[in-house]
Scaffold this active site. Structure first.
Site, PDB file in Angstrom:
ATOM      1  N   PRO A  47      15.974  34.375  11.968  1.00  0.00           N
ATOM      2  CA  PRO A  47      15.018  34.854  10.970  1.00  0.00           C
ATOM      3  C   PRO A  47      15.565  34.872   9.551  1.00  0.00           C
ATOM      4  CG  PRO A  47      14.883  36.197  12.948  1.00  0.00           C
ATOM      5  CD  PRO A  47      16.045  35.272  13.140  1.00  0.00           C
ATOM      6  N   ALA A  71      18.480  33.087   8.693  1.00  0.00           N
ATOM      7  CA  ALA A  71      19.405  31.966   8.546  1.00  0.00           C
ATOM      8  C   ALA A  71      18.695  30.689   8.985  1.00  0.00           C
ATOM      9  CB  ALA A  71      20.673  32.189   9.376  1.00  0.00           C
ATOM     10  N   GLY A  72      17.972  30.094   8.014  1.00  0.00           N
ATOM     11  CA  GLY A  72      17.276  28.849   8.285  1.00  0.00           C
ATOM     12  C   GLY A  72      18.060  27.694   7.701  1.00  0.00           C
ATOM     13  N   SER A  73      17.758  27.343   6.451  1.00  0.00           N
ATOM     14  CA  SER A  73      18.530  26.299   5.774  1.00  0.00           C
ATOM     15  C   SER A  73      19.995  26.706   5.630  1.00  0.00           C
ATOM     16  CB  SER A  73      17.922  26.007   4.398  1.00  0.00           C
ATOM     17  OG  SER A  73      16.633  25.438   4.533  1.00  0.00           O
ATOM     18  N   THR A  79      11.985  25.487  19.467  1.00  0.00           N
ATOM     19  CA  THR A  79      11.100  24.633  20.259  1.00  0.00           C
ATOM     20  C   THR A  79      11.443  24.806  21.728  1.00  0.00           C
ATOM     21  OG1 THR A  79      10.956  23.021  18.469  1.00  0.00           O
ATOM     22  CG2 THR A  79      10.359  22.255  20.656  1.00  0.00           C
ATOM     23  N   GLN A 111      -8.411   9.952   4.508  1.00  0.00           N
ATOM     24  CA  GLN A 111      -9.234   9.422   3.416  1.00  0.00           C
ATOM     25  C   GLN A 111     -10.002   8.174   3.855  1.00  0.00           C
ATOM     26  OE1 GLN A 111      -9.344  11.185   0.663  1.00  0.00           O
ATOM     27  NE2 GLN A 111     -10.823   9.887  -0.420  1.00  0.00           N
ATOM     28  N   GLY A 166     -12.932   9.228   5.718  1.00  0.00           N
ATOM     29  CA  GLY A 166     -13.872  10.030   4.949  1.00  0.00           C
ATOM     30  C   GLY A 166     -14.169  11.353   5.631  1.00  0.00           C
ATOM     31  N   GLY A 167     -15.447  11.736   5.641  1.00  0.00           N
ATOM     32  CA  GLY A 167     -15.831  13.005   6.254  1.00  0.00           C
ATOM     33  C   GLY A 167     -15.469  13.084   7.720  1.00  0.00           C
ATOM     34  N   GLU A 191      14.658  20.559  11.574  1.00  0.00           N
ATOM     35  CA  GLU A 191      16.001  19.955  11.587  1.00  0.00           C
ATOM     36  C   GLU A 191      16.512  19.624  10.192  1.00  0.00           C
ATOM     37  OE1 GLU A 191      17.047  17.287  14.690  1.00  0.00           O
ATOM     38  OE2 GLU A 191      15.599  18.166  16.063  1.00  0.00           O
TER      39      GLU A 191
END
Length: 391
Positions: A136, A138-140, A167, A344, A347-348, A371
């Site tokens: 929590p 200590a990520g990067s 994961t 895109q 479209g919709g 990662e």
């Protein structure tokens, strides 16, 4: 040796065995993975039975030594397998990549006795792994991890702490865990192989994510988890170096998954452009859209070439860390652009769950984060170019 896919992409494969392997993977992807992907992702179901099939098919240990049940395949081949799996469903491609990452410490730094005791079941026995580095706070800054392992009088260890963003958290059969055994910083970290059902190990409810809903991501809590001394991997204090060594290879797995997802988005966009008609002709006739598709295809091919170049460096035993960081950075930024452009093109309709490209867009964002964020990749690349930052 060349191999041409159904979409006309020519792949360079080193052996007939590799070509047959990729054909097997495509067949599994077509029959067992892609038809169920949208429904299972929407329901948030993890395909554990499918991973058992992949294990029986020899696909969960491809880059490892056949002596221990691995496939003995070079990374050049293994990564193209990941790409095919991710194109069918990212949860599957990423899951195989994470499992391979979780086996790395034992395969590369374990003793002969440890490898013989554990690797066959991990690589081909239907087991699923998790890689436990982030926390929590200590990520990067992974070297700031706080999970602690304390040696007992009998030579065993007791592990306490919390790991985050794991994961397969809560469903993994084994975990490669980085824990602090010494002082602050990288030199105080040691690697352990922990059974998934160890007493004192529990999982928080899975995170509620914008994509990859079928892949459980959860915090893992270690509350007095006891492991024997034979579960320490490598030397005491070597854990952070082991973690970084694994991440160099793991970044290539993420790059390959990104290219697979981008290829799937491109294929969906091209198919729609051929079939959708406006102003009396297919929308693929309009130059603006044709140029958009051309840029998407170029990004996919460039990403594939970059991750394969890094893989070949690795297979030759040459330094590949810088190229791996470049591949992770480029491929995951590319898949974000390609999936955005695919929406895109549709479209919709692209913004609805009736078509897969909206799911691809949500999934792509995650690949820029896992990662090592892409900002961290730029730090890694710059250090290779001009050296470490001044303090």
């Amino acid at each position: 040796m060349a191999d041409t896919t159904a979409d006309g992409v020519e792949r360079r494969l080193p052996t007939d065995e590799a070509r047959e392997l990729l054909a097997l993977v495509r067949d599994i992807a077509h029959r067992e993975i892609a038809p169920h992907a949208a429904e299972e992702e929407a329901a948030g179901r993890f395909p554990r039975a499918l991973f058992a099939l992949l294990s029986r098919s020899g696909l969960l240990g491809l880059p490892y030594d056949p002596e221990y049940g691995g496939g003995g395949q070079p990374y050049e081949v293994y990564l193209q397998v990941l790409e095919e799996l991710a194109a069918a469903r990212l949860t599957v491609g990423l899951g195989v990549s994470v499992h391979t990452l979780s086996c790395h410490a034992l395969a590369g730094f374990g003793t002969e006795e440890q490898r013989a005791a554990h690797l066959p079941a991990m690589l081909g026995g239907g087991l699923l792994g998790a890689y436990c580095l982030s926390e929590p706070s200590a990520g990067s800054d992974a070297a700031a991890l706080r999970t602690r392992a304390v040696r007992e009088a009998d030579g065993g260890w007791v592990i306490d702490g919390t790991k985050a963003w794991i994961t397969h958290g809560g469903i993994a059969d084994f975990c490669t865990v980085m824990a602090r055994t010494g002082g602050p910083g990288a030199r105080g970290v040691t690697a352990f192989l922990v059974p998934g059902d160890a007493p004192g190990l529990s999982a928080a409810p899975p995170e509620r994510k914008m994509g990859m809903k079928g892949s459980p991501t959860a915090q893992l809590h270690f509350d007095g988890v006891r492991v024997g001394g034979d579960r320490l991997l490598g030397a005491e204090g070597q854990g952070f170096a082991i973690a970084l060594d694994a991440l160099d290879s793991g970044r290539l797995g993420i790059a390959a998954c990104a290219v697979g997802l981008a290829q799937a988005a491109l294929d969906a966009a091209v198919s729609y452009a051929r079939e959708r008609r406006q102003f009396g002709r297919p929308i693929g006739d309009f130059q603006g859209l044709r140029f958009l598709l051309a840029d998407m295809a170029t990004a996919v091919e460039a990403g594939r070439a970059l991750y394969l170049e890094a893989a070949r460096l690795r297979d030759e035993g040459r330094a590949f860390g810088r190229c791996a960081a470049m591949a992770k950075l480029f491929c995951t930024d590319a898949v974000m652009r390609v999936t955005t452009d695919a929406v895109q093109v549709l479209g919709g309709y692209g913004y609805t769950a009736d078509f897969p490209v909206e799911r691809y867009l949500r999934e792509a964002k995650m690949l820029q984060i896992v990662e090592g964020t892409n900002q961290i990749q730029r730090v890694v690349i710059a250090r290779h170019l001009v050296g470490p930052e001044s303090r």
